[in-house]
Design a protein around this motif. Structure first.
Motif, short mmCIF file in Angstrom:
data_model
loop_
_atom_site.label_atom_id
_atom_site.label_comp_id
_atom_site.label_asym_id
_atom_site.label_seq_id
_atom_site.Cartn_x
_atom_site.Cartn_y
_atom_site.Cartn_z
N GLU A 88 32.06 -3.97 75.11
CA GLU A 88 30.59 -4.06 75.14
C GLU A 88 30.05 -5.04 74.08
O GLU A 88 29.15 -5.81 74.37
N THR A 89 30.58 -4.96 72.89
CA THR A 89 30.11 -5.83 71.81
C THR A 89 30.37 -7.30 72.16
O THR A 89 29.47 -8.14 72.09
N ILE A 94 41.20 -3.85 67.09
CA ILE A 94 41.21 -3.26 65.75
C ILE A 94 42.63 -3.11 65.20
O ILE A 94 42.83 -3.07 63.98
N GLU A 118 34.76 6.21 60.10
CA GLU A 118 34.30 7.54 60.44
C GLU A 118 35.05 8.57 59.61
O GLU A 118 36.27 8.51 59.48
N ALA A 163 35.74 -0.91 75.66
CA ALA A 163 35.10 -1.37 76.89
C ALA A 163 34.59 -2.81 76.81
O ALA A 163 34.11 -3.36 77.80
N ARG A 217 41.24 2.27 62.12
CA ARG A 217 41.88 1.44 63.15
C ARG A 217 42.13 2.22 64.44
O ARG A 217 43.10 2.00 65.15
N VAL A 218 41.21 3.15 64.74
CA VAL A 218 41.24 3.84 66.03
C VAL A 218 40.44 2.99 67.02
O VAL A 218 39.26 2.73 66.79
N PRO A 219 41.06 2.53 68.12
CA PRO A 219 40.33 1.66 69.04
C PRO A 219 39.11 2.36 69.63
O PRO A 219 39.13 3.56 69.88
N GLY A 220 38.09 1.59 69.84
CA GLY A 220 36.90 2.09 70.54
C GLY A 220 36.23 3.24 69.84
O GLY A 220 35.54 4.04 70.46
N ALA A 221 36.44 3.31 68.53
CA ALA A 221 35.87 4.42 67.77
C ALA A 221 34.35 4.44 67.90
O ALA A 221 33.71 5.48 67.71
N LEU A 222 33.79 3.33 68.29
CA LEU A 222 32.34 3.24 68.49
C LEU A 222 31.80 4.39 69.34
O LEU A 222 30.76 4.96 69.06
N HIS A 223 32.53 4.70 70.40
CA HIS A 223 32.03 5.71 71.34
C HIS A 223 31.97 7.10 70.75
O HIS A 223 31.33 7.97 71.28
N PHE A 224 32.71 7.29 69.68
CA PHE A 224 32.80 8.64 69.16
C PHE A 224 32.25 8.73 67.75
O PHE A 224 32.57 9.62 67.00
N LEU A 225 31.41 7.76 67.43
CA LEU A 225 30.78 7.71 66.12
C LEU A 225 30.06 9.03 65.83
O LEU A 225 29.02 9.32 66.39
N ASN A 226 30.63 9.82 64.94
CA ASN A 226 30.07 11.12 64.59
C ASN A 226 29.67 11.89 65.85
O ASN A 226 30.38 11.90 66.84
N TYR A 270 27.85 10.05 70.14
CA TYR A 270 28.15 9.86 71.55
C TYR A 270 27.57 10.96 72.42
O TYR A 270 26.89 10.69 73.42
N ALA A 284 32.05 2.43 62.69
CA ALA A 284 32.85 3.48 63.35
C ALA A 284 34.29 3.50 62.85
O ALA A 284 34.96 4.53 62.93
N GLN A 285 34.75 2.39 62.31
CA GLN A 285 36.11 2.34 61.77
C GLN A 285 36.25 3.12 60.47
O GLN A 285 37.36 3.29 59.97
#
Lengths: 277, 277
Positions: free
Chosen positions: B17-18, B70, A31, B15, B110-119, B122, A28-29
């Protein structure tokens, strides 16, 4: 210009959930950058022979190996193979497992995938998920009294996904959609207000979401459902109810499910846990 | 003899989660041993001041720090603090993120929590979760044709939790309970058999689960629902139907949801993913 390709191999003696989360958080980093990531999962690896097949595959594509294995023998084989073949590897489990052992003098059980059977955790979680589905959308207000958390909110304030996300944390969650015209079940006045969360959203955002929803149904975006003054009325109705109840209110605009859940857990004092082994 | 206490601090700009999954997987290795683990989550940490509060707290209890940050600045502060204060820390994100950067020459966002907005990931996931709830328990057979996966199974073969687990992987899943007396919706004959999974279980296990369920309802455990010859009849009915359809059959006895899901994903060729950044 060609994409830059990255291969990642998840090698796990369980479902590979931890390693997958880690891989996805890393991917995700990057993206929207010029990278293509291929994530391969080789899960429920218990035997040396299966491990070797996965490692040889990983070697062929010079993969990044993310590994969550608990057998000392398999960890050793995997780490040594990667070192000998100059493969980058990340052993995600051993450092923390070994640190606990060093501090306490207690040996880990080394049972693969023990995560799923953590105490009564697993079956509680299954029950919580079934509870969330059963008591979604105000289907049966009798569930309110049994619930750990009752979510209230107008349409499109993420009640369902939020209920399921919290169910994954073993919490029994019921939710009730608020519609000004509809009857509010009397049970909400019997629930401890500390267990109730009122969800709200910005009128403009709701308007956009609902117009989009109408479009996806092949309907005109301009319906009563997406009308801004109607939405403001609904939100006012909800807000008045929340104040009357005296519950926590969260505006979900600009917040991911994870973030909203985190606020709820922390407000209800449920963020920190003790695990008694 | 006193329990041995372990404190873990999850420090995350998202959050957590990982890191939580990682902590739980590690703790699970000490199940039923003489250890008590306290898991503290300090999430959505963006500011140095919040980070310092969390680190000072962690220091007070000599915690194991598991960190998913991150921001290079915050990672540096956290790692240096832990080193200076002899705190064990595990930086779960940096190694893989840095390796991708080194290989590709591309800098992470280096956007925090980018996981949630992966393409589109989400929002697809949210839709998949809502789909699973909407089309749970055969509520609306029209969903079968839209579904990526249709689960069939007699009562207590984990259809609902399995649907939700797969929804978390962005798959649209509908499920239909099989009851010999009930009508089978005609739609199942229109679905590609490759998308259908027939769940089965061992009669003895179903019998025990169902007796337990009756007890939990305050009823006698010996009902038609838990009768072993009735259960065998149901399973035979299901099995005949699966063979007629020609679908994948999985016996969920002794399998966790994660394991059954993994078999489904791998049989349907959905285990490996490519992420286009």
């Amino acid at each position: 210009m060609a994409n830059k390709n990255i291969y990642m191999y998840i090698i796990s003696d369980s479902a590979g959930e931890t390693a997958s989360k880690l891989a996805q958080a890393s991917i995700a980093q990057y993206e929207q950058l010029d990278i293509e990531c291929h994530l391969m999962k080789r899960t429920f690896i218990y035997e040396k022979s299966d491990l070797m097949i996965a490692l040889e595959e990983a070697k062929l594509v010079n993969a990044i190996v993310i590994q969550t294995l608990i057998s000392e023998e398999l960890v050793k084989i995997s780490n040594e193979f990667c070192q000998e073949n100059n493969l980058f590897y990340f052993d995600a489990l051993s450092p923390v497992v070994d640190e606990i052992s060093q501090r306490t003098g207690v040996e880990p059980t080394r049972v693969p995938g023990a995560l799923h059977f953590l105490n009564e955790n697993y079956f509680e979680r299954i029950n919580a998920m079934e509870f969330a589905v059963k008591y979604d959308d105000g289907k049966d207000p009798r569930g309110f009294l049994e619930a750990d958390i009752l979510l209230l909110g107008v349409s499109r304030t993420s009640k369902t996904p939020l209920s399921l996300f919290l169910a994954n944390k073993n919490l029994k969650v019921a939710n009730l959609p608020l519609i000004p015209e509809a009857h509010i079940p009397s049970q909400i006045w019997e629930v401890d207000p500390k267990k109730i969360v009122g969800l709200t959203n910005d009128p403009k955002i709701l308007n956009a979401i609902r117009e989009e929803r109408m479009r996806s149904y092949g309907l005109s975006p301009n319906t009563a459902y997406s009308d801004i003054s109607k939405i403001k009325e609904e939100l006012k109705f909800a807000d008045d109810l929340y104040k009357k109840i005296g519950c926590l209110i969260i505006n979900v605009a600009q917040r991911s499910i994870e973030e909203t859940a985190s606020i709820i857990l922390s407000e209800l004092g449920l963020e920190d846990h003790s695990y008694f082994s």
